[in-house]
Design a protein around this motif. Structure first.
Motif, PDB file in Angstrom:
ATOM      1  N   TYR A   1      44.865 -71.073-114.415  1.00  0.00           N
ATOM      2  CA  TYR A   1      46.245 -71.312-114.831  1.00  0.00           C
ATOM      3  C   TYR A   1      47.152 -70.117-114.565  1.00  0.00           C
ATOM      4  CZ  TYR A   1      43.939 -75.157-117.112  1.00  0.00           C
ATOM      5  OH  TYR A   1      43.191 -76.262-117.350  1.00  0.00           O
ATOM      6  N   ARG A   2      46.604 -69.066-114.051  1.00  0.00           N
ATOM      7  CA  ARG A   2      47.376 -67.866-113.765  1.00  0.00           C
ATOM      8  C   ARG A   2      48.253 -68.109-112.531  1.00  0.00           C
ATOM      9  NH1 ARG A   2      45.057 -61.839-112.646  1.00  0.00           N
ATOM     10  NH2 ARG A   2      47.095 -60.841-112.711  1.00  0.00           N
ATOM     11  N   ALA A   3      49.457 -67.627-112.589  1.00  0.00           N
ATOM     12  CA  ALA A   3      50.389 -67.807-111.475  1.00  0.00           C
ATOM     13  C   ALA A   3      49.918 -67.047-110.251  1.00  0.00           C
ATOM     14  CB  ALA A   3      51.778 -67.336-111.872  1.00  0.00           C
ATOM     15  N   SER A   4      50.228 -67.559-109.118  1.00  0.00           N
ATOM     16  CA  SER A   4      49.874 -66.932-107.855  1.00  0.00           C
ATOM     17  C   SER A   4      50.660 -65.648-107.679  1.00  0.00           C
ATOM     18  CB  SER A   4      50.179 -67.892-106.708  1.00  0.00           C
ATOM     19  OG  SER A   4      50.078 -67.223-105.482  1.00  0.00           O
ATOM     20  N   GLY A   5      50.065 -64.692-107.031  1.00  0.00           N
ATOM     21  CA  GLY A   5      50.750 -63.432-106.755  1.00  0.00           C
ATOM     22  C   GLY A   5      51.361 -63.422-105.366  1.00  0.00           C
ATOM     23  N   ALA A   6      51.326 -64.553-104.667  1.00  0.00           N
ATOM     24  CA  ALA A   6      51.862 -64.619-103.310  1.00  0.00           C
ATOM     25  C   ALA A   6      53.382 -64.479-103.327  1.00  0.00           C
ATOM     26  CB  ALA A   6      51.475 -65.950-102.665  1.00  0.00           C
ATOM     27  N   THR A   7      53.902 -63.790-102.334  1.00  0.00           N
ATOM     28  CA  THR A   7      55.345 -63.619-102.229  1.00  0.00           C
ATOM     29  C   THR A   7      55.929 -64.731-101.374  1.00  0.00           C
ATOM     30  OG1 THR A   7      55.113 -62.206-100.297  1.00  0.00           O
ATOM     31  CG2 THR A   7      55.200 -61.121-102.456  1.00  0.00           C
ATOM     32  N   LEU A   8      57.141 -65.084-101.675  1.00  0.00           N
ATOM     33  CA  LEU A   8      57.867 -66.079-100.885  1.00  0.00           C
ATOM     34  C   LEU A   8      58.703 -65.323 -99.868  1.00  0.00           C
ATOM     35  CD1 LEU A   8      58.995 -68.463-103.743  1.00  0.00           C
ATOM     36  CD2 LEU A   8      57.067 -68.734-102.196  1.00  0.00           C
TER      37      LEU A   8
ATOM     38  N   SER B   1      63.228 -62.454-113.648  1.00  0.00           N
ATOM     39  CA  SER B   1      61.786 -62.413-113.449  1.00  0.00           C
ATOM     40  C   SER B   1      61.284 -60.986-113.284  1.00  0.00           C
ATOM     41  CB  SER B   1      61.373 -63.270-112.267  1.00  0.00           C
ATOM     42  OG  SER B   1      61.913 -62.737-111.083  1.00  0.00           O
ATOM     43  N   HIS B   2      62.121 -60.097-112.733  1.00  0.00           N
ATOM     44  CA  HIS B   2      61.665 -58.718-112.581  1.00  0.00           C
ATOM     45  C   HIS B   2      61.510 -58.031-113.935  1.00  0.00           C
ATOM     46  CE1 HIS B   2      66.007 -58.066-112.954  1.00  0.00           C
ATOM     47  NE2 HIS B   2      65.698 -56.851-113.369  1.00  0.00           N
ATOM     48  N   GLN B   3      62.176 -58.522-114.962  1.00  0.00           N
ATOM     49  CA  GLN B   3      62.061 -57.935-116.290  1.00  0.00           C
ATOM     50  C   GLN B   3      60.759 -58.337-116.970  1.00  0.00           C
ATOM     51  OE1 GLN B   3      65.534 -59.287-118.324  1.00  0.00           O
ATOM     52  NE2 GLN B   3      66.929 -58.088-117.071  1.00  0.00           N
ATOM     53  N   PHE B   4      60.208 -59.473-116.596  1.00  0.00           N
ATOM     54  CA  PHE B   4      59.023 -59.986-117.267  1.00  0.00           C
ATOM     55  C   PHE B   4      57.820 -60.115-116.342  1.00  0.00           C
ATOM     56  CE2 PHE B   4      62.739 -61.756-119.437  1.00  0.00           C
ATOM     57  CZ  PHE B   4      62.541 -61.192-120.686  1.00  0.00           C
ATOM     58  N   GLY B   5      57.980 -59.797-115.088  1.00  0.00           N
ATOM     59  CA  GLY B   5      56.903 -59.977-114.125  1.00  0.00           C
ATOM     60  C   GLY B   5      55.881 -58.863-114.187  1.00  0.00           C
ATOM     61  N   ALA B   6      54.928 -58.926-113.290  1.00  0.00           N
ATOM     62  CA  ALA B   6      53.832 -57.968-113.260  1.00  0.00           C
ATOM     63  C   ALA B   6      54.320 -56.560-112.971  1.00  0.00           C
ATOM     64  CB  ALA B   6      52.803 -58.399-112.216  1.00  0.00           C
ATOM     65  N   SER B   7      55.406 -56.413-112.196  1.00  0.00           N
ATOM     66  CA  SER B   7      55.859 -55.079-111.849  1.00  0.00           C
ATOM     67  C   SER B   7      56.457 -54.350-113.048  1.00  0.00           C
ATOM     68  CB  SER B   7      56.879 -55.156-110.718  1.00  0.00           C
ATOM     69  OG  SER B   7      58.010 -55.876-111.158  1.00  0.00           O
ATOM     70  N   ALA B   8      56.969 -55.063-114.031  1.00  0.00           N
ATOM     71  CA  ALA B   8      57.619 -54.405-115.161  1.00  0.00           C
ATOM     72  C   ALA B   8      56.631 -54.036-116.257  1.00  0.00           C
ATOM     73  CB  ALA B   8      58.709 -55.312-115.734  1.00  0.00           C
ATOM     74  N   ILE B   9      55.741 -54.923-116.617  1.00  0.00           N
ATOM     75  CA  ILE B   9      54.855 -54.654-117.737  1.00  0.00           C
ATOM     76  C   ILE B   9      53.390 -54.800-117.366  1.00  0.00           C
ATOM     77  CG2 ILE B   9      56.533 -55.298-119.489  1.00  0.00           C
ATOM     78  CD1 ILE B   9      55.199 -58.020-119.670  1.00  0.00           C
ATOM     79  N   GLY B  10      53.105 -54.986-116.126  1.00  0.00           N
ATOM     80  CA  GLY B  10      51.720 -55.135-115.705  1.00  0.00           C
ATOM     81  C   GLY B  10      51.291 -56.586-115.790  1.00  0.00           C
ATOM     82  N   PRO B  11      50.076 -56.855-115.342  1.00  0.00           N
ATOM     83  CA  PRO B  11      49.607 -58.247-115.364  1.00  0.00           C
ATOM     84  C   PRO B  11      49.418 -58.731-116.797  1.00  0.00           C
ATOM     85  CG  PRO B  11      47.858 -56.769-114.648  1.00  0.00           C
ATOM     86  CD  PRO B  11      49.105 -55.944-114.773  1.00  0.00           C
ATOM     87  N   ALA B  12      49.503 -60.030-116.944  1.00  0.00           N
ATOM     88  CA  ALA B  12      49.316 -60.631-118.261  1.00  0.00           C
ATOM     89  C   ALA B  12      47.902 -60.361-118.738  1.00  0.00           C
ATOM     90  CB  ALA B  12      49.575 -62.136-118.203  1.00  0.00           C
TER      91      ALA B  12
END
Length: 192
Positions: free
Chosen positions: A7-14, A172-183
């Motif tokens: 259920y984890r979101a993909s890390g692929a970039t668009l 999304s940049h405020q809550f994504g992996a780059s801001a606070i790390g992976p879930a």
């Protein structure tokens, strides 16, 4: 066994995704003149068919045009309006009225609409009371049902290379992996 969370979101970039834009629509006065000029153009096309039929002596066409019943008139007029708007907006991004008033049709990404979206927009024009939907829209968005349903806008023609709108604020940049790390992944349950 695969320990990865399905259920984890993909890390692929668009890579080629276009950003949605905050678009400022053209004024209601310009939109009214768009409608008026386009209606006059369609009625002049009807008149031209009658003139050509009269000049060529085609009495069958003249007789049909003079004795057309109300239902057939509505069907023929609606079909011609859908064809006119679809072809003009799908091919060029504007109609004759929009050309005169220096406005264009764009989608939510600031691009000219494709034929499919232009056709959908043209069909939405046939919704009863569609014209009132634009008049009753708030002054900030200035969109009728034929704009909001297919997600299109009528905007002032941008200068060459200028964007149609501003990119929407992206949180999304405020809550994504780059801001606070992976879930965090919960630890597997240990049975006693």
């Amino acid at each position: 066994m695969n320990d990865e969370n399905p259920y984890r979101a993909s890390g692929a970039t668009l890579e080629h995704a276009l950003p949605r834009l905050d678009i400022d629509s053209a004024s209601k006065v310009r939109r009214f003149f768009n409608w008026l000029i386009d209606r006059v153009a369609v009625y002049l096309a009807f008149a031209a068919v009658g003139i050509v039929a009269a000049l060529t002596g085609n009495l069958a066409v003249l007789d049909w045009m003079q004795n057309i019943d109300r239902i057939t008139d509505i069907v023929v007029t609606s079909s011609i309006l859908v064809a006119y708007y679809t072809l003009m907006e799908g091919a060029f991004g504007f109609t004759l009225g929009k050309l005169v008033t220096n406005t264009r049709v764009v989608d939510e990404y600031g691009q000219p609409p494709a034929f499919r979206k232009a056709f959908y927009r043209s069909l939405c024009r046939l919704i009863p009371f569609n014209a009132f939907s634009l008049l009753m829209s708030d002054d900030e968005t200035r969109r009728g049902w034929h704009d909001s349903i297919p997600k299109t806008y009528v905007v002032m023609r941008p200068r060459r290379g200028a964007p149609v709108g501003k990119p929407r604020h992206n949180v999304s940049h405020q809550f994504g992996a780059s801001a606070i790390g992976p879930a965090p992944v919960p630890a597997p349950a240990v049975e006693p």
